[in-house]
Design an enzyme around this catalytic site. Structure first.
Site, PDB file in Angstrom:
ATOM      1  N   GLY A 236      35.245  41.542  46.162  1.00 10.34           N
ATOM      2  CA  GLY A 236      35.388  40.092  46.191  1.00 10.34           C
ATOM      3  C   GLY A 236      35.680  39.536  44.810  1.00 10.34           C
ATOM      4  N   SER A 237      35.145  38.358  44.538  1.00 13.76           N
ATOM      5  CA  SER A 237      35.553  37.606  43.342  1.00 13.76           C
ATOM      6  C   SER A 237      35.106  38.216  42.017  1.00 13.76           C
ATOM      7  CB  SER A 237      35.043  36.165  43.432  1.00 13.76           C
ATOM      8  OG  SER A 237      35.705  35.473  44.473  1.00 13.76           O
ATOM      9  N   VAL A 238      34.150  39.162  42.021  1.00 11.21           N
ATOM     10  CA  VAL A 238      33.806  39.801  40.743  1.00 11.21           C
ATOM     11  C   VAL A 238      35.014  40.540  40.189  1.00 11.21           C
ATOM     12  CG1 VAL A 238      31.317  40.047  41.167  1.00 11.21           C
ATOM     13  CG2 VAL A 238      32.873  41.831  41.925  1.00 11.21           C
ATOM     14  N   ASN A 239      35.965  40.863  41.038  1.00 13.71           N
ATOM     15  CA  ASN A 239      37.166  41.575  40.603  1.00 13.71           C
ATOM     16  C   ASN A 239      38.127  40.675  39.838  1.00 13.71           C
ATOM     17  OD1 ASN A 239      38.193  44.312  40.866  1.00 13.71           O
ATOM     18  ND2 ASN A 239      39.962  43.412  41.925  1.00 13.71           N
ATOM     19  N   LYS A 240      37.882  39.362  39.872  1.00 12.96           N
ATOM     20  CA  LYS A 240      38.776  38.418  39.204  1.00 12.96           C
ATOM     21  C   LYS A 240      38.757  38.564  37.688  1.00 12.96           C
ATOM     22  CE  LYS A 240      38.589  35.058  42.974  1.00 12.96           C
ATOM     23  NZ  LYS A 240      38.049  33.763  43.467  1.00 12.96           N
TER      24      LYS A 240
END
Length: 633
Positions: free
Chosen positions: A345-349
């Site tokens: 999810g968004s931690v990959n941003k």
């Protein structure tokens, strides 16, 4: 007619003929007797010479030959090394033990022979009862769940069999006390593997036990590091010669002075891990409690040293007791932090943020107009909240976790540069941390990307990773852009206490130190709580410290429809303590918490973990409070 004279003449010659043969027979007999005596004397003389030869000159050689015929060389196991935390606290170690046994048929035979010489010694049954009584007096009625009362022991001794075990895992001192009274009781070396902290770190340490099916019988690992490092922990076996009943396949005959050591065993080495037992204990309890409260199917957390990549703690909500691992389920034995794959999810941003800053595409406070959705190939991607065109700073895109803004930045970065960053951040391959069961994760090969692939990867979908890999991404940013592959084994320690540190993994330069600092400063906005400028992870903030981090919410695939679910999520958080002078990196993953998901649901757990770390390691307060960052002008 013949006259009388002629008759006497006839008898006289007969008399003469009868006398001469008798004399010859007597002479022959004397000759034979003399010869026989000479032969007998010769035989006795030869036998005497042979006896002198055997008893004098050949006695030692024949004795050695007889010894070799009844002696059997056997292999003896080495003392197994311990598993220690970074401060020398024992997580696993072995203690010596003995197995007591008897050879009933031989005992009965020997007793019968002794009884024939001395009827006063009593029956073999009385002798067996005396042994049983002595065993109970020394050991009590039970040892490690095994009955050792007088009746049980007596019945075993009276069994009509070649060999029978009396009791296992006996304290060596008590075993010696029993054998001192009855030398016909045999004792074999055993070792009991001890886990003084029970379930603590068992998903990492694993389990080992005494294996009779191995040659030689010894303690061998079955799970975790006990298994993967078995050769190092086990050491090198030795050899000894023992007297046996029937050669190689028979049991050792009990009794004094019946074994001789030929080659001593070399003890195994101990492992010093990177774990801190106190931090591990607190983290394990926090994860277990928080997972239960969230209703998640499972939960895991990892704490890394930001500069060395060493794993200070790694905990899962499910674990097992290595002292009774046979009762553990597969879920309890699994180390989900390295074996469970999830979409981040968004931690990959953070990859997009780092790539854009490294390539000079945006400045942290640069304002970007972000629409409510974006079209990528055949996919239309929206933000988690409904909005029209919205002005956001580049920092605000990540603090507010805008999918649309992230994809806009990723498209400007380009697919090839993004794919290279995935590799540098260590995704798609194992970290080689030394932990068992580690998965590599899945990153689609660049030549297999479809038009919509680049609409998934930058927002943390369409790829999978482990929690350790995810935490390692943030370690690279915390360590000024240099990713150090994580490790669990810190050093090897021999039986003399000599310590040899394991080789440190070579670092991978992901981005420049300047880029890493900029990204850390930007991601302080995630935990920010200011009027109109609040990030998605404000619950992670810790008073007195600058915190940088990122929340994540990733949809899981619905098994029935094969599409992303609107009710089942992975919830993640990754954070750096403190952001202005990084010491620790924390990664958290919750699998499917119940209720309406929100991206900050793992942030409170990070706060609690960071609070403990700051106290445990006396982390200095940040020099200044983090400034309020503009997220939406």
């Amino acid at each position: 007619m013949p006259g009388p004279s002629s008759g006497r003449q006839a008898r006289r010659p007969l008399s003469v003929r009868a006398t001469r043969p008798a004399k010859r027979r007597g002479a022959n007999a004397r000759v034979r007797l003399t010869v026989g005596r000479l032969l007998l004397v010769s035989a006795l003389l030869l036998a005497g010479i042979k006896l002198v030869q055997v008893q004098g000159f050949e006695a030692e050689a024949l004795s050695l030959k007889a010894e070799q015929q009844r002696a059997t060389p056997i292999r003896i196991p080495a003392e197994r090394g311990a598993i220690l935390d970074r401060n020398g606290n024992q997580l696993a170690f072995s203690i010596a033990a003995k197995q007591l046994y008897v050879v009933p048929q031989l005992m009965r035979k020997n007793w019968a022979e002794a009884l024939a010489k001395d009827p006063k010694i009593g029956s073999f049954e009385d002798h067996a009862k005396a042994i049983g009584k002595a065993v109970e007096q020394v050991l009590g009625k039970e040892v490690d769940g095994q009955k050792t009362d007088e009746k049980t022991m007596t019945d075993k001794i009276l069994t009509d069999t070649t060999y029978i075990e009396l009791v296992d895992n006996v304290d060596p001192t008590k075993a010696a006390a029993v054998r001192k009274q009855f030398s016909e009781i045999g004792a074999e070396n055993r070792a009991v593997r001890v886990y003084p902290n029970g379930k603590l770190a068992s998903n990492i340490v694993g389990a080992a036990n005494w294996r009779k099916d191995m040659q030689p019988a010894a303690t061998h690992g079955l799970l975790g590091l006990e298994s993967s490092q078995d050769n190092l922990l086990a050491g090198n076996e030795g050899r000894r010669v023992v007297d046996t009943m029937q050669g190689n396949d028979a049991v050792v005959i009990p009794g004094p002075d019946r074994d001789r050591e030929l080659e001593p065993a070399t003890p195994g080495k101990s492992l010093e891990l990177t774990l801190d037992i106190d931090t591990q204990y607190v983290l394990q309890n926090m994860v277990t409690d928080y997972t239960a409260k969230s209703g998640a199917k499972s939960g895991s957390a990892v704490v890394l040293d930001s500069k060395t990549g060493e794993i200070l703690a790694m905990a899962n909500d499910k674990t097992f007791d290595p002292r009774d691992f046979g009762k553990a389920t597969e879920d309890e034995k699994r180390n989900n932090a390295v074996s469970s794959l999830f979409e981040p999810g968004s931690v990959n941003k953070i990859i997009t943020a780092a790539g854009a800053i490294e390539n000079g595409l945006f400045q942290p406070d640069e304002v970007i107009t972000v629409p409510g959705s974006i079209q990528v190939a055949d996919r239309k991607i929206n933000d988690a909240w409904v909005h029209g065109d919205l002005d956001m700073t580049f920092t605000g895109i990540f603090a507010k976790s805008s999918n649309v803004g992230t994809l806009m930045a990723a498209q400007k970065l380009g697919e090839d540069k993004y794919a290279e960053l995935l590799r540098k951040f260590g995704l798609g391959k194992r970290t080689n941390s030394g932990l068992t069961g580690e998965e590599a994760g899945l990153v689609p090969p660049r030549n297999q990307w479809s038009g919509s692939t680049f609409g998934n990867l930058p927002i943390g979908q369409g790829l999978s990773m482990t929690l350790l890999q995810m935490t390692g991404m943030y370690q690279a940013i915390a360590n000024n852009g240099l990713r150090i592959p994580p490790r669990i084994i810190r050093a090897e320690v021999d039986d003399n206490g000599a310590r040899k540190e394991t080789e440190r993994p070579e670092g991978v330069r992901v981005v420049s130190p300047e880029t890493a600092k900029t990204v850390r400063d930007m991601f302080r906005g995630v935990v920010q709580d200011a009027p109109g400028q609040t990030g998605t992870g404000k619950a992670a903030a810790l008073s007195g410290y600058q915190i940088a981090g990122k929340t994540g919410t990733a949809q899981q695939i619905d098994k029935d429809s094969g599409r992303y679910s609107n009710s089942l999520y992975w919830i993640t958080f990754a954070g750096i303590l403190p952001a202005d002078n990084p010491r620790y990196v924390v990664g958290i993953m919750l699998d499917g918490p119940t209720g309406t998901p929100f991206s900050g649901s793992a942030a409170p757990l990070f706060h609690d973990i960071a609070s403990y770390l700051s106290q445990r390691y006396q982390v200095p307060l940040s020099a200044e409070q983090a400034p309020v960052l503009t997220l939406t002008p």
